[in-house]
Design a protein around this motif. Structure first.
Motif, PDB file in Angstrom:
ATOM      1  N   GLY A 130       0.803  -1.221   0.000  1.00 22.66           N
ATOM      2  CA  GLY A 130       0.000   0.000   0.000  1.00 22.66           C
ATOM      3  C   GLY A 130       0.833   1.266   0.000  1.00 22.66           C
ATOM      4  O   GLY A 130       0.350   2.343   0.390  1.00 22.66           O
ATOM      5  N   PHE A 131       2.109   1.162  -0.445  1.00 28.02           N
ATOM      6  CA  PHE A 131       2.966   2.340  -0.473  1.00 28.02           C
ATOM      7  C   PHE A 131       2.455   3.360  -1.491  1.00 28.02           C
ATOM      8  O   PHE A 131       2.183   3.031  -2.647  1.00 28.02           O
ATOM      9  CB  PHE A 131       4.404   1.960  -0.834  1.00 28.02           C
ATOM     10  N   GLN A 132       2.373   4.620  -1.059  1.00 30.56           N
ATOM     11  CA  GLN A 132       1.941   5.686  -1.961  1.00 30.56           C
ATOM     12  C   GLN A 132       3.037   6.075  -2.957  1.00 30.56           C
ATOM     13  O   GLN A 132       2.743   6.614  -4.020  1.00 30.56           O
ATOM     14  CB  GLN A 132       1.536   6.921  -1.149  1.00 30.56           C
ATOM     15  N   ASP A 133       4.290   5.837  -2.584  1.00 34.36           N
ATOM     16  CA  ASP A 133       5.413   6.243  -3.437  1.00 34.36           C
ATOM     17  C   ASP A 133       6.071   5.033  -4.101  1.00 34.36           C
ATOM     18  O   ASP A 133       7.284   5.022  -4.325  1.00 34.36           O
ATOM     19  CB  ASP A 133       6.447   7.008  -2.608  1.00 34.36           C
ATOM     20  N   VAL A 134       5.292   4.016  -4.414  1.00 39.86           N
ATOM     21  CA  VAL A 134       5.846   2.801  -4.996  1.00 39.86           C
ATOM     22  C   VAL A 134       6.539   3.083  -6.324  1.00 39.86           C
ATOM     23  O   VAL A 134       7.488   2.394  -6.707  1.00 39.86           O
ATOM     24  CB  VAL A 134       4.732   1.741  -5.168  1.00 39.86           C
ATOM     25  N   GLY A 135       6.101   4.115  -7.042  1.00 41.63           N
ATOM     26  CA  GLY A 135       6.704   4.441  -8.331  1.00 41.63           C
ATOM     27  C   GLY A 135       8.137   4.926  -8.224  1.00 41.63           C
ATOM     28  O   GLY A 135       8.853   4.967  -9.222  1.00 41.63           O
ATOM     29  N   LYS A 136       8.595   5.287  -7.027  1.00 41.49           N
ATOM     30  CA  LYS A 136       9.961   5.775  -6.833  1.00 41.49           C
ATOM     31  C   LYS A 136      10.950   4.647  -6.535  1.00 41.49           C
ATOM     32  O   LYS A 136      12.152   4.894  -6.452  1.00 41.49           O
ATOM     33  CB  LYS A 136       9.993   6.793  -5.693  1.00 41.49           C
ATOM     34  N   ILE A 137      10.448   3.436  -6.350  1.00 42.52           N
ATOM     35  CA  ILE A 137      11.325   2.311  -6.021  1.00 42.52           C
ATOM     36  C   ILE A 137      12.030   1.818  -7.279  1.00 42.52           C
ATOM     37  O   ILE A 137      11.401   1.638  -8.328  1.00 42.52           O
ATOM     38  CB  ILE A 137      10.523   1.167  -5.377  1.00 42.52           C
ATOM     39  N   ASP A 138      13.327   1.597  -7.196  1.00 39.82           N
ATOM     40  CA  ASP A 138      14.097   1.093  -8.333  1.00 39.82           C
ATOM     41  C   ASP A 138      13.563  -0.286  -8.731  1.00 39.82           C
ATOM     42  O   ASP A 138      13.278  -1.120  -7.862  1.00 39.82           O
ATOM     43  CB  ASP A 138      15.575   0.996  -7.946  1.00 39.82           C
TER      44      ASP A 138
END
Length: 466
Positions: free
Chosen positions: A391-399
């Motif tokens: 449920g991470f809101q910033d999942v798009g920032k993960i490599d």
């Protein structure tokens, strides 16, 4: 309106000149003529006209100019578009010099400059800003300690030298080269800070100064470590500075003796040797690699099949910035050869640099650790899968390389590293630097929910030290 007034003005001037011409020989006309005549001094001495301007220019030239101290370390990077404003010399009690600068550039640009400079020039970054707009860097290079504070400013009355938007920059530096050679005020005759009394000496007062490794001689091949010796227990005096929920993890790993640190042992006024763990400081790549190998091998001391082999000196380095003479080469190269960190050996042609002194970030913490928990291939992962599970809101920032490890960590339930280190969160902040306390919490447990080992369990089977 102006065109209608012009004839009237011209007529008035004509009448005035006619009057002057008619009365040319009158006293009034002569006085008026003298008042409008050029100053004869200017004809004889033209320099009088520029005397005031030259005086002002000379006054500006006589203004004192600031200069850096003659011993300012050339290793400290200086921001090119910054003007020196103030120099505060050392006050004698502490060997610290402070310089204040001003720049018209935005603070985020200056922050990026210093982050790149410190990383490129192999500084050990002890602290760095968490906000790109402002904050402080603390970095060490050999015996040189530098602190760079960046603070945006809003100028009320701007001048040509101080624009409306400005950034204040304070650079402080301290050299430790002399601090380690001076005797302590409480040292006994013949004793120096570099040679404190040792256990067995009548003047020694405990506790035993912590050591990174046991006193047993290491197995070496041409001076290179070939195996991890049994570590000795460690004691730290500043664990009260760590977050309450993480203290137990640090203490257990310290008892296991796997948290080797670079900071020097200091001596307090009671002549008692203490060791600072500095739990809030940012951990570097090399420190975490060292801890990761030492902890894994200590956890599985009786199971060689699960230990990480240290690389021999004859091995070709996988990274161009980690030489064979680097003190942490055996651990770093060992992780690369085991395929536990990205490198050209694992098929990642972009990972040619290890950046040993760069700060470790959250996604790297998980990427390096989880394969040692699962001991199997990581599952396929997508942004949607990670978002639906965590449920991470910033999942798009993960490599993308770290996504699989993050998903596998979720599947580890209550033994998840993310849950143990960061608690409940809907923001992973994958690029946020990791502190020493957080790294220790991640290393407290190896394995899955059904099969694993904690530092507490490893302590129960640890071989007693002589």
């Amino acid at each position: 309106m102006l065109p209608h007034k012009s004839p009237a003005i011209l007529l008035s001037l004509a009448v005035l000149f006619s009057s002057l011409t008619a009365c040319a020989n009158t006293p009034t006309a002569k006085n008026l003529e003298q008042s409008l005549a050029a100053d004869p001094r200017l004809q004889d001495n033209p320099a009088i006209f520029t005397e005031t301007q030259q005086g002002e220019t000379q006054a500006e030239q006589n203004q004192p100019t600031l200069a850096l101290p003659t011993d300012f370390p050339k290793e400290i990077p200086l921001y090119p578009n910054a003007t020196l404003q103030e120099v505060t010399p050392s006050n004698g009690s502490e060997n610290k010099v402070s310089t204040r600068w001003l720049s018209s550039d935005p603070s985020n640009l200056i922050t990026s400059f210093y982050r790149n400079q410190f990383q490129t020039n192999n500084w050990q970054i002890l602290q760095q800003p968490t906000d790109e707009a402002e904050g402080s860097f603390e970095a060490r290079l050999n015996n040189l300690l530098a602190k760079v504070s960046i603070q945006p400013q809003s100028v009320t009355n701007p001048t040509p030298n101080q624009p409306q938007t400005a950034t204040s920059l304070v650079i402080e530096y301290t050299s430790n080269s002399t601090a380690t050679t001076q005797p302590s005020p409480t040292t006994s005759p013949g004793e120096t800070a570099n040679n404190p009394p040792q256990p067995g000496d009548p003047q020694f007062i405990g506790p035993v100064a912590p050591t990174n490794l046991a006193t047993q001689p290491e197995n070496t091949v041409e001076g290179q470590k070939t195996a991890t010796p049994t570590p000795a227990s460690q004691q730290f005096s500043d664990l009260n500075k760590a977050p309450q929920e993480l203290r137990k993890y640090i203490q257990d790993l310290a008892s296991l003796g796997v948290l080797s640190i670079d900071s020097q042992t200091t001596k307090n006024n009671s002549n008692v040797s203490t060791n600072q763990f500095e739990p809030g400081k940012i951990i570097t790549h090399r420190e975490y690699a060292r801890w990761l190998v030492a902890t894994n091998n200590a956890m599985y001391a009786s199971n060689p099949a699960k230990q990480i082999r240290l690389a021999a000196q004859s091995t070709q380095s996988a990274f161009s910035d980690v030489s064979k003479t680097d003190p942490d080469f055996p651990e770093i190269q060992g992780l690369a050869e085991a395929g536990l960190i990205p490198s050209p050996l694992s098929g990642d042609s972009t990972a040619v640099l290890f950046r040993p002194d760069a700060p470790l970030i959250r996604e790297q913490l998980i990427l390096w650790k989880v394969p040692l928990d699962t001991r199997q291939s990581l599952p396929n992962a997508s942004l949607d899968a990670v978002k639906q599970t965590w449920g991470f809101q910033d999942v798009g920032k993960i490599d993308p390389k770290a996504l699989r490890a993050v998903l596998a960590d979720f599947q580890n339930g209550e033994q998840s590293n993310i849950r143990r280190v960061f608690g409940y969160t809907t923001l992973f902040q994958p690029k946020k630097p990791v502190t020493r306390a957080e790294a220790a919490a991640a290393l407290w447990y190896f394995g899955t929910q059904g099969e694993g080992i904690s530092a507490v369990e490893a302590l129960k089977v640890k071989t007693p030290q002589n």
